[in-house]
Enzyme design. Structure first.
Site: not given
Length: 322
Positions: A180, A209-211, A234
């Site tokens: 990220t 979808v992660g954080d 995430g």
């Protein structure tokens, strides 16, 4: 870390956590990572030094990281298990908690600009998939062909991970899980902002979808407490609302920025498998950059124009930028 003067600025960036082990890090590759972090710091520094907003400074820094193939965002994003790239991004302004996010997109050259367009030109916070893509086209954002985002290293990482899965092995390379980029800033007016962008996890399920684009999990900004950007596992960061947890500890428990970030990273996330790290700044200009894994590409700069970067648990490498 110490606070800054009332009229000074501060910018911190990260390029992901769970970094390559020292035994696998060549001097040339290490120098390239430091150079990439410095380019991002300098891009944001120039904006903030000229009196620009925290949001503009953080955005400029993340754009530089998205343009750098070494980092998992924009150009150089990782691939899903289906061999596609799906990128997520978010921005948040601390002055009024304005926020914008996108998920599952590939095409806009800089996903962070897509997130900012959602914040500034729609009545929404979060757009996903093809609808987000069409919104970006309508706003006239720059697009690139899939070949622009391709890197051999990311493609090979996908093949390696899929091969391990087929043989029943677990991928132990944290860098393929925690890629990220992010930036947090305090401008000379005392406003905070955060920006985060990612390609996600290597070989993730399509649609995962992660954080990073989830406000309150991997991205958060509020002038009364802090601005943060996370990188790590995430799903855990989402379940524990990592960003909002830090702000809540500061607001209600009166913890300092460093106390709050370290408590969340070390005591809350780590015991439940939340490997990763966080960069954060508060309204006084204090900076905190904790991580609970082998390393985190990170750096920060203040009005003294000294670019400070590090990868492992080590002193920062300093370079003055005149």
């Amino acid at each position: 870390m110490t606070s800054t003067a009332d009229n000074d600025f501060v910018l911190a960036v990260h390029g992901g956590a769970g970094t390559i082990l020292r035994s696998k890090m060549t001097p040339e590759r290490e120098a390239a990572y430091h150079a990439g972090l410095r380019r991002a710091l300098d891009a944001g520094r120039k904006v903030l030094a000229e009196g620009g907003t925290a949001l503009d400074g953080a955005t400029a820094a993340v754009m530089a990281l998205e343009d750098e193939p070494l980092f998992n965002a924009g150009r150089g994003a990782v691939y899903t298990s289906a061999g596609k790239q799906e990128m997520d991004a978010a921005v948040m302004a601390g002055r009024d908690r304005a926020a914008g996010a996108v998920a599952g997109i590939c095409g806009p050259r800089n996903p962070i600009l897509a997130a900012r367009a959602v914040m500034e030109h729609s009545g929404h916070v979060f757009l996903i998939g093809e609808s987000a893509m069409q919104f970006c086209r309508d706003r006239g954002l720059a697009f690139e062909e899939p070949s622009y985002f391709f890197t051999e290293a990311r493609w090979q990482a996908l093949q390696d991970t899929l091969a391990m899965r087929r043989s029943g092995q677990e991928d132990q390379d944290e860098s393929r899980k925690h890629g990220t980029v992010g930036a947090v800033a305090r401008d000379r007016h005392g406003n905070l902002a955060a920006a985060t962008s990612t390609g996600g996890m290597t070989a993730k399920s399509p649609g995962r979808v992660g954080d990073s684009p989830v406000i309150g999990a991997g991205t958060w900004a509020d002038n009364e407490t802090c601005a943060m950007s996370g990188t790590g596992h995430g799903e855990i960061f989402i379940r524990y609302a990592a960003g909002h947890e830090i702000a809540s500890r500061m607001r209600y428990a009166k913890q300092s920025l460093d106390e709050a970030t370290r408590a969340v990273v070390m005591d809350l996330l780590a015991p439940v498998g939340g490997s990763g790290g966080i960069i954060a700044v508060d309204r006084t200009g204090a900076v905190s950059l904790p991580f609970n894994c082998s390393g985190m590409y990170r750096g920060y700069v203040r009005g003294d124009n000294i670019l400070r970067t590090a990868i492992y648990d080590e002193p920062f490498v300093e370079l003055r930028q005149d």
